[in-house]
Design an enzyme around this catalytic site. Structure first.
Site, PDB file in Angstrom:
ATOM      1  N   PRO A 195       0.825  -1.214   0.000  1.00  0.00           N
ATOM      2  CG  PRO A 195      -0.352  -1.290   2.006  1.00  0.00           C
ATOM      3  CD  PRO A 195       0.632  -2.037   1.181  1.00  0.00           C
ATOM      4  CD  GLU A 196       3.532   3.109  -3.972  1.00  0.00           C
ATOM      5  OE1 GLU A 196       3.559   4.295  -4.334  1.00  0.00           O
ATOM      6  OE2 GLU A 196       4.063   2.188  -4.610  1.00  0.00           O
TER       7      GLU A 196
END
Ligand SMILES: [Zn+2]
Length: 271
Positions: free
Chosen positions: A2-3
């Protein structure tokens, strides 16, 4: 992994489901993930206290009560979900808490255990947050800031914008996409960019992050948004993971290893 857009999507989902409710039956299924979990303090700050606010700093999800803050980092494979209490717990669940006056619970699962769970009375007490760089969507004159920080920095520009001590939340996907959008080669050294290029790159970073947040993030392998549905930005990627030719010039997209990560770019469009 996840960014920023994925984490922002999780925060927005959680905000609707949790804000205004207090947590109860707070359960830690282990007392350590990547680091020791301050289970005692977390319970003190959250048990029976309404959650007043949920927000993001870098890739940390932060929950606030009157007494303090809970911090959650999803690491490589973490999932923070709101779901029915009736569902069986998946493997690798490290934390659960019931959301009062609903039939739902909050669950944190992280098979690879790179995630983090923390609690602090004041945000300034958190050593996790104190080393973070600026927020790309909040920083005024981002181009000027990046240009100043890049003086004498010979690291490749891609590594530079992925350095969370300088700029938070830009991981491999969005660094690759932003550099493609700005027409800048990921191999250039950070201190070689001129003013107009910093302006182009800053605009690309901001517009791509905003687009990705709107689309609900990019889903890769084991990532799910908080509600369990997939993100849609994966349909809008221009270079990251692409096997097709460049969408601008039809040249083959190059893939190479750079500092241990895969980098995709077009050697014609990106100079
Ligand atoms: Zn091209």
């Amino acid at each position: 992994m996840p960014e920023l857009p994925e984490v922002e999507t999780v925060v927005q989902g959680l905000s609707l489901a949790v804000t205004g409710h207090s947590l109860s039956a707070i359960t830690f299924h282990r007392d350590k993930i990547r680091e020791e979990i301050p289970t005692q303090l977390f319970r003190e700050l959250f048990e029976g206290q309404p959650v007043l606010d949920i927000f993001r700093r870098g890739k940390y999800i932060i929950l606030r009560t009157d007494l303090g803050f809970g911090l959650i980092h999803l690491g490589m494979s973490g999932v923070l979900a709101v779901e029915s209490k009736a569902l069986p717990l998946p493997r690798h669940t490290h934390f659960t808490a019931d959301i009062d006056s609903t039939s739902e619970r909050l669950r944190f699962t992280d098979p690879r255990r790179f995630g983090r769970l923390g609690a602090v009375k004041n945000l300034n007490d958190s050593i996790w947050l104190s080393s973070l760089g600026v927020e790309p969507l909040i920083q005024k004159n981002l181009a000027g800031y990046l240009g100043k920080m890049a003086k004498n920095r010979k690291v490749p520009i891609k590594n530079f914008i992925m350095d969370s001590k300088i700029l938070v939340g830009v991981g491999n996907i969005y660094a690759s996409e932003s550099l493609f959008d700005a027409g800048i080669s990921p191999l250039r050294s950070a201190n070689s960019l001129i003013k107009i290029e910093w302006l182009r790159l800053s605009r690309s970073i901001q517009s791509i992050l905003k687009k990705a947040i709107k689309a609900g993030g990019t889903t890769l392998k084991d990532y799910r948004t908080s509600g369990g549905e997939m993100g849609y930005f994966v349909n809008e990627l221009s270079v990251y993971g692409k096997k097709e030719p460049c969408m601008k010039c039809f040249h083959p997209i190059m893939q190479m290893r750079q500092s241990g990560r895969s980098t995709w770019f077009c050697s014609v469009c990106q100079k």
